[in-house]
Design a protein around this motif. Sequence first.
Motif, short mmCIF file in Angstrom:
data_model
loop_
_atom_site.label_atom_id
_atom_site.label_comp_id
_atom_site.label_asym_id
_atom_site.label_seq_id
_atom_site.Cartn_x
_atom_site.Cartn_y
_atom_site.Cartn_z
N GLY A 41 79.94 10.52 55.82
CA GLY A 41 78.65 11.06 55.43
C GLY A 41 78.01 11.81 56.58
N PRO A 42 76.96 12.55 56.32
CA PRO A 42 76.32 13.34 57.37
C PRO A 42 75.46 12.53 58.34
CG PRO A 42 75.15 13.62 55.32
CD PRO A 42 76.36 12.78 55.01
N VAL A 43 75.19 11.27 58.00
CA VAL A 43 74.36 10.41 58.85
C VAL A 43 74.64 8.96 58.46
CG1 VAL A 43 72.36 10.49 57.28
CG2 VAL A 43 71.99 10.08 59.71
N ASN A 44 74.50 8.04 59.42
CA ASN A 44 74.71 6.62 59.15
C ASN A 44 73.39 5.87 59.32
OD1 ASN A 44 76.27 4.12 58.80
ND2 ASN A 44 75.79 3.78 60.95
N ALA A 45 72.96 5.17 58.27
CA ALA A 45 71.75 4.33 58.36
C ALA A 45 72.18 2.98 58.92
CB ALA A 45 71.12 4.17 56.98
N PHE A 46 71.56 2.59 60.04
CA PHE A 46 71.96 1.35 60.70
C PHE A 46 70.85 0.32 60.71
CE2 PHE A 46 70.41 3.98 64.27
CZ PHE A 46 69.51 3.12 64.88
N SER A 47 71.26 -0.94 60.81
CA SER A 47 70.35 -2.04 61.11
C SER A 47 71.07 -2.87 62.17
CB SER A 47 70.00 -2.86 59.86
OG SER A 47 71.11 -3.54 59.32
N LEU A 48 70.42 -3.04 63.31
CA LEU A 48 71.03 -3.74 64.44
C LEU A 48 70.51 -5.17 64.50
CD1 LEU A 48 70.78 -0.95 67.15
CD2 LEU A 48 72.80 -1.63 65.84
N TRP A 49 71.42 -6.11 64.68
CA TRP A 49 71.11 -7.54 64.68
C TRP A 49 71.76 -8.22 65.87
CZ3 TRP A 49 68.47 -9.32 60.23
CH2 TRP A 49 68.39 -8.40 59.18
N PRO A 50 71.17 -9.30 66.34
CA PRO A 50 71.90 -10.12 67.31
C PRO A 50 73.15 -10.68 66.63
CG PRO A 50 69.63 -10.92 67.02
CD PRO A 50 69.87 -9.85 66.01
#
Length: 144
Positions: A41-50
């Motif tokens: 895809g043209p962009v990656n939606a991220f969520s960062l977690w410990p």
Amino acid sequence: MATNDQHSGSCFCGSVQFTVSGDPAAMGYCHCQSCRHWSAGPVNAFSLWPPSALTVTQGADQIGTYNKTPVSYRKWCTQCGGHLFTDHPTMGLVDVYAAMLPKLAFQPGVHVHYQESVLRIADGLPKFKDMPSEMGGSGVTLPE
């Protein structure tokens, strides 16, 4: 954000299931070539977690790993090929792709690696050339 929620996710076929607990350390969009290529895809939606927030509840033996660089260990289901998450050991965080957590109230705060963007997004969020300085980047922002 202090919600202390638990969110469930799974691969495409459901063989691998997992939860994340608590609150993400950050959420946003990555525009780097590696994320774009991996996600198709043209962009990656991220969520960062410990890493301690992530628990694989089913199918741990069906998780494949690929690391092109020491910065990202990308994980997927060996049964269906569905993407799961990426360990970022140098940051001490794991990226659980936002699309993998359907009930997460995704609230992006930044765009990272915006100098590599192929899809400009005018949303008023900070656009970092690479990464924020607190995450090891230059901290340089770019205009929308």
